[in-house]
Design a protein around this motif. Sequence first.
Motif, PDB file in Angstrom:
ATOM      1  N   ALA A 150     -12.348 -11.044  -1.210  1.00  0.00           N
ATOM      2  CA  ALA A 150     -10.886 -11.137  -1.114  1.00  0.00           C
ATOM      3  C   ALA A 150     -10.214  -9.906  -1.707  1.00  0.00           C
ATOM      4  N   PRO A 202      -6.972  -0.746 -13.998  1.00  0.00           N
ATOM      5  CA  PRO A 202      -6.993   0.336 -14.982  1.00  0.00           C
ATOM      6  C   PRO A 202      -6.573   1.681 -14.408  1.00  0.00           C
ATOM      7  N   GLU A 230       0.817  -1.218   0.000  1.00  0.00           N
ATOM      8  CA  GLU A 230       0.000   0.000   0.000  1.00  0.00           C
ATOM      9  C   GLU A 230       0.849   1.267   0.000  1.00  0.00           C
ATOM     10  N   ALA A 252     -10.544  -4.091  -9.106  1.00  0.00           N
ATOM     11  CA  ALA A 252     -10.440  -5.512  -9.416  1.00  0.00           C
ATOM     12  C   ALA A 252     -11.620  -6.270  -8.808  1.00  0.00           C
ATOM     13  N   LYS A 296      -1.852  -9.178  -3.835  1.00  0.00           N
ATOM     14  CA  LYS A 296      -1.671  -9.755  -2.498  1.00  0.00           C
ATOM     15  C   LYS A 296      -2.074 -11.233  -2.426  1.00  0.00           C
ATOM     16  N   ASN A 297      -2.617 -11.749  -3.520  1.00  0.00           N
ATOM     17  CA  ASN A 297      -2.893 -13.196  -3.644  1.00  0.00           C
ATOM     18  C   ASN A 297      -3.858 -13.760  -2.606  1.00  0.00           C
ATOM     19  N   MET A 298      -4.810 -12.948  -2.178  1.00  0.00           N
ATOM     20  CA  MET A 298      -5.841 -13.482  -1.290  1.00  0.00           C
ATOM     21  C   MET A 298      -6.991 -14.057  -2.118  1.00  0.00           C
ATOM     22  N   ALA A 299      -7.192 -13.514  -3.307  1.00  0.00           N
ATOM     23  CA  ALA A 299      -8.298 -13.957  -4.164  1.00  0.00           C
ATOM     24  C   ALA A 299      -7.913 -15.235  -4.917  1.00  0.00           C
ATOM     25  N   PHE A 300      -8.931 -16.069  -5.180  1.00  0.00           N
ATOM     26  CA  PHE A 300      -8.722 -17.302  -5.938  1.00  0.00           C
ATOM     27  C   PHE A 300      -8.148 -16.974  -7.313  1.00  0.00           C
ATOM     28  N   TYR A 301      -8.628 -15.877  -7.916  1.00  0.00           N
ATOM     29  CA  TYR A 301      -8.178 -15.525  -9.261  1.00  0.00           C
ATOM     30  C   TYR A 301      -6.649 -15.434  -9.327  1.00  0.00           C
ATOM     31  N   HIS A 302      -6.047 -14.841  -8.294  1.00  0.00           N
ATOM     32  CA  HIS A 302      -4.590 -14.657  -8.311  1.00  0.00           C
ATOM     33  C   HIS A 302      -3.860 -16.004  -8.275  1.00  0.00           C
ATOM     34  N   ASP A 324      -6.561   0.160   8.724  1.00  0.00           N
ATOM     35  CA  ASP A 324      -6.727  -1.272   8.991  1.00  0.00           C
ATOM     36  C   ASP A 324      -5.709  -2.131   8.246  1.00  0.00           C
ATOM     37  N   LEU A 325      -4.597  -1.538   7.886  1.00  0.00           N
ATOM     38  CA  LEU A 325      -3.578  -2.312   7.161  1.00  0.00           C
ATOM     39  C   LEU A 325      -2.819  -3.214   8.133  1.00  0.00           C
ATOM     40  N   LYS A 342       2.403   1.673  -3.398  1.00  0.00           N
ATOM     41  CA  LYS A 342       1.485   2.196  -4.414  1.00  0.00           C
ATOM     42  C   LYS A 342       1.496   3.720  -4.481  1.00  0.00           C
ATOM     43  N   ASP A 350     -14.121 -14.004  -4.360  1.00  0.00           N
ATOM     44  CA  ASP A 350     -13.077 -13.133  -4.890  1.00  0.00           C
ATOM     45  C   ASP A 350     -13.395 -11.659  -4.699  1.00  0.00           C
ATOM     46  N   MET A 399      -8.157  -5.148 -14.713  1.00  0.00           N
ATOM     47  CA  MET A 399      -8.338  -5.148 -13.265  1.00  0.00           C
ATOM     48  C   MET A 399      -7.575  -4.027 -12.579  1.00  0.00           C
ATOM     49  N   TYR A 434     -17.165 -13.344 -12.938  1.00  0.00           N
ATOM     50  CA  TYR A 434     -17.780 -14.617 -12.542  1.00  0.00           C
ATOM     51  C   TYR A 434     -19.305 -14.508 -12.527  1.00  0.00           C
ATOM     52  N   LYS A 456      -5.998   4.848   5.652  1.00  0.00           N
ATOM     53  CA  LYS A 456      -6.144   3.377   5.715  1.00  0.00           C
ATOM     54  C   LYS A 456      -5.614   2.912   7.073  1.00  0.00           C
ATOM     55  N   GLU A 460      -7.939  -7.031  -0.242  1.00  0.00           N
ATOM     56  CA  GLU A 460      -6.653  -6.692  -0.855  1.00  0.00           C
ATOM     57  C   GLU A 460      -6.538  -5.194  -1.159  1.00  0.00           C
TER      58      GLU A 460
END
Lengths: 471, 98
Positions: B52, A434, A232, B61, A402-408, A456-457, A235, B49, A432, B69, A454, B56
């Motif tokens: 998630a 843009p 964060e 996203a 951050k790879n928390m989502a299944f997509y990642h 709550d990081l 960024k 997602d 995703m 989905y 922010k 993130e």
Amino acid sequence: MEVEMAFSLTRREFLKDLGLLGAGITLAPGAVAASAATDWDNEKTPFLGRPSWVTTTSAPTMEIDWDKMQRFSEWQTTRGSFATYVGAERDKRLTALQTENLDKWLKQNKPGYSLKDRALQNACGQGAAAQSFVPPKEIQGPDKLGVAPWKGTPEEASMMVTAALRHLGAGTVGFVELDPRTTEKLIYAQDPDKKEMVFSDTAKWPEENDKQRIIPKSARWVIVWTIPMSQETMKTAPTVTCSATTGLTYSENRNVQHRLQYFLGSLGYMGMGEYSTNALGIAPALGTMAGLGEMSRLNRLISPEWGPINRVFKMITDLPLAPTKPINAGIMQFCKVCKRCAEYCPSKALSYDTEPTWNTRGPWSNPGHKAFFEDSTKCRAYWRQVGTNCGICFTVCPFASKNMAFYHSFRNALASATPVFDSTLKIMADMMMPSAADPEMGNPLLDPEAWWKKLDLPIKGYNSARGISEA
Amino acid sequence: MWWLIIGLVLGVAGLWLASWARSKNVSIKWYAWIPIVLAVLLFALAAMDYSAMIAEQEPTAAGFVLGFYGIPGLVLALIAGGLVWWQNKKPAVAAKKS
């Protein structure tokens, strides 16, 4: 007699459906847990669990010609020789511009450059232990306790050091064995202060004098580790707020290095550290050889765990360690197609080539390996203009997620399995992310003022459990 | 906790669907269950997602995956609904003709 239930169900049917409902509720989190468990494969990397889509290889995904490669001197990078490469006059002008911009933006209270941003940057550089190449003299070895130095197999030693380093603040840990024909060439010929790095057959203990740092030949192993950074704050590149990211990580590492020297010394072994930031050896190269990640279009290491949002550090030791292997997670291959970092680099310093090349773009890079070499002078000049360091290329990288989502996890596994979908994955990243920084202006992905709200990081801005329990 | 709630919602929804079909004498053929299951999976993925990616700190996203989905899930749900309607409409038409 059957009792009628709601929705015209019999009692038997109701109980049957209730059982199915219970099974569903039980299996749903079970399936998630099973997917997390199968996402790791500790056999491939015995010292630290890595995602299942990371495979170990005998050679890194970056081609190396060890015969052509020579030991490089750190001062040849633009960190030490910027003025030589761009000319003293331009260097002076850029330094004046940097001072002027920082002063002007501070007084204008510009987001990312205001007093609170400067205060955070200042704070992040404090509280760190002194760095030294030679282990601190105050360390009390096992002889002081009346016992012999620690003994164990190289595998046991690697596991022990990994556990200790994780406790001390490292993200991932790997090991490289030094070989004069290959990996020893990744130790600098000269450090940033131009002191010669000498491997000595006769020295029993590391030494340092006015001209040299002496590494005993008995020290044949390099411990390499990453320290993750806050995505964060990163960024907010290119602002002072962003520089608090790297500043904090370098400070953190000074403590990690100091403590690792104490750990090794207390076991009865020597640990030779960086006398200053970026000293001792080529961090991305050693990280690649240790399998902590792959080289990339950034010409930096991208790790499977944190993408480019980590820094790499190293220490030479005489504690015999089992080396870790290089990895292939499809990262270098993906970089050939992606080019997002090059597109968003405000100084246009990064390579747009589709394939890596043997030809460097200046004396700031070490020849002998095939890479996406950057024009480091353009990058550094931009740093001076914005008054601080940058990092936009890190933040726009799809692997910076951050790879928390299944997509990642799915994307990482797909990129690792086959390059066929790399261009599709790049298009997905464009859709995703843009709001990525304006390529012309170098605007930050995240407004520094928004970062200050922010609250709550995670502590230090990164998930320290990554690399252990999460994909 | 999130998965417990999703499991409960899916279980209750499944129970309601089965009970409703039984009470209305609506038959659901095996091939209609395929888009139903796929739609449920896609909706679950969208929810998972989305949350998630919000965690993130990536709202753009998150919105994207909701559509990525969710829209195919919605299409499959409509197909499943259409199939069930078509299967149960046909006998009525046949009865009318006779």
